[in-house]
Structures are given as structure tokens and as C-alpha cells.
Scaffold this motif. Structure first.
Motif, mmCIF file in Angstrom:
data_model
loop_
_atom_site.group_PDB
_atom_site.id
_atom_site.type_symbol
_atom_site.label_atom_id
_atom_site.label_comp_id
_atom_site.label_asym_id
_atom_site.label_seq_id
_atom_site.Cartn_x
_atom_site.Cartn_y
_atom_site.Cartn_z
ATOM 1 N N TYR A 13 0.811 -1.226 0.000
ATOM 2 C CA TYR A 13 0.000 0.000 0.000
ATOM 3 C C TYR A 13 0.842 1.273 0.000
ATOM 4 O O TYR A 13 0.315 2.365 -0.058
ATOM 5 C CB TYR A 13 -0.942 0.002 1.212
ATOM 6 C CG TYR A 13 -1.756 -1.257 1.275
ATOM 7 C CD1 TYR A 13 -2.785 -1.481 0.369
ATOM 8 C CD2 TYR A 13 -1.467 -2.238 2.214
ATOM 9 C CE1 TYR A 13 -3.532 -2.660 0.398
ATOM 10 C CE2 TYR A 13 -2.210 -3.413 2.258
ATOM 11 C CZ TYR A 13 -3.231 -3.607 1.343
ATOM 12 O OH TYR A 13 -3.956 -4.761 1.377
ATOM 13 N N GLN A 14 2.130 1.123 0.074
ATOM 14 C CA GLN A 14 3.041 2.265 0.156
ATOM 15 C C GLN A 14 3.278 2.862 -1.225
ATOM 16 O O GLN A 14 3.500 2.146 -2.193
ATOM 17 C CB GLN A 14 4.371 1.784 0.754
ATOM 18 C CG GLN A 14 5.385 2.862 0.989
ATOM 19 C CD GLN A 14 6.655 2.296 1.612
ATOM 20 O OE1 GLN A 14 6.912 1.098 1.573
ATOM 21 N NE2 GLN A 14 7.448 3.170 2.178
ATOM 22 N N ASN A 15 3.184 4.188 -1.316
ATOM 23 C CA ASN A 15 3.538 4.896 -2.557
ATOM 24 C C ASN A 15 5.016 5.237 -2.511
ATOM 25 O O ASN A 15 5.507 5.780 -1.523
ATOM 26 C CB ASN A 15 2.727 6.178 -2.707
ATOM 27 C CG ASN A 15 1.278 5.899 -3.001
ATOM 28 O OD1 ASN A 15 0.969 4.997 -3.766
ATOM 29 N ND2 ASN A 15 0.386 6.656 -2.398
ATOM 30 N N ILE A 16 5.717 4.927 -3.572
ATOM 31 C CA ILE A 16 7.160 5.151 -3.646
ATOM 32 C C ILE A 16 7.447 6.119 -4.787
ATOM 33 O O ILE A 16 6.926 5.962 -5.891
ATOM 34 C CB ILE A 16 7.913 3.829 -3.919
ATOM 35 C CG1 ILE A 16 7.655 2.819 -2.813
ATOM 36 C CG2 ILE A 16 9.403 4.055 -4.095
ATOM 37 C CD1 ILE A 16 8.229 3.191 -1.470
ATOM 38 N N TYR A 17 8.299 7.097 -4.522
ATOM 39 C CA TYR A 17 8.706 8.056 -5.542
ATOM 40 C C TYR A 17 10.234 8.095 -5.574
ATOM 41 O O TYR A 17 10.876 8.087 -4.526
ATOM 42 C CB TYR A 17 8.153 9.448 -5.238
ATOM 43 C CG TYR A 17 6.650 9.449 -5.170
ATOM 44 C CD1 TYR A 17 5.888 9.491 -6.335
ATOM 45 C CD2 TYR A 17 5.988 9.366 -3.953
ATOM 46 C CE1 TYR A 17 4.505 9.462 -6.287
ATOM 47 C CE2 TYR A 17 4.603 9.335 -3.893
ATOM 48 C CZ TYR A 17 3.867 9.388 -5.059
ATOM 49 O OH TYR A 17 2.505 9.357 -5.017
#
Length: 85
Positions: free
Chosen positions: A48-52
Motif C-alpha cells: 500500500y506504500q507509494n514510492i517516488y
């Protein structure tokens, strides 16, 4: 219209590398990039983690995506439509 690109040595000051007459400079990064396949999954701690990517990762690992490819994937028919989007 094609743009003339100047390849810079990132380890040297920018201004001396430009053609004569320039008093300032700006670096504009390509607006659309693709990180390597699997990059996001390798960084994620949970699904569920957004990574940039960091600026350094974008510079060193990404590949530019052309305006034409973005237009095609977005079903846009012209650069005018793309600029409005």
C-alpha cells in the motif's frame, strides 16, 4: 521542431560549458520518465506504500519517455491537446 541539446559535464560548473554570451542557465529535466521495471517493488515495504524516486535516482536510473509516446498512451491527437492536458 527539434531542440538543440547541450550535453553537460555534471562535475563542472554549468555556465562555462555554455556557448559564448550566456549569463545564466536553467536545467529543465525531461517531464516524463520511466524507472526500471521492478524498481518500485524493490523499494516498497508494503503493497500500500507509494514510492517516488529521488532526484538522484531519476537522473541515474530513469529513461525519458517521448512526448509522442505520452500522446499515444493518453489518446491525445496533437501537441496542442497535450499542452492543454
Amino acid at each position: 521542431m527539434l531542440l538543440d541539446y547541450i550535453r553537460l559535464d555534471w562535475d563542472l560548473p554549468i555556465l562555462p560549458q555554455l556557448p559564448n554570451g550566456f549569463k545564466s542557465a536553467a536545467i529543465l529535466f525531461h517531464p516524463f520518465i520511466q524507472m526500471p521495471i521492478g524498481w518500485e517493488k524493490s523499494k516498497r515495504e508494503n503493497p500500500y506504500q507509494n514510492i517516488y524516486p529521488s532526484d538522484e535516482e531519476m537522473i541515474n536510473l530513469s529513461e525519458p519517455i517521448s512526448w509522442k509516446e505520452v500522446m499515444s498512451k493518453s489518446n491525445l491527437k496533437s501537441y496542442k491537446e497535450l499542452s492543454l492536458a
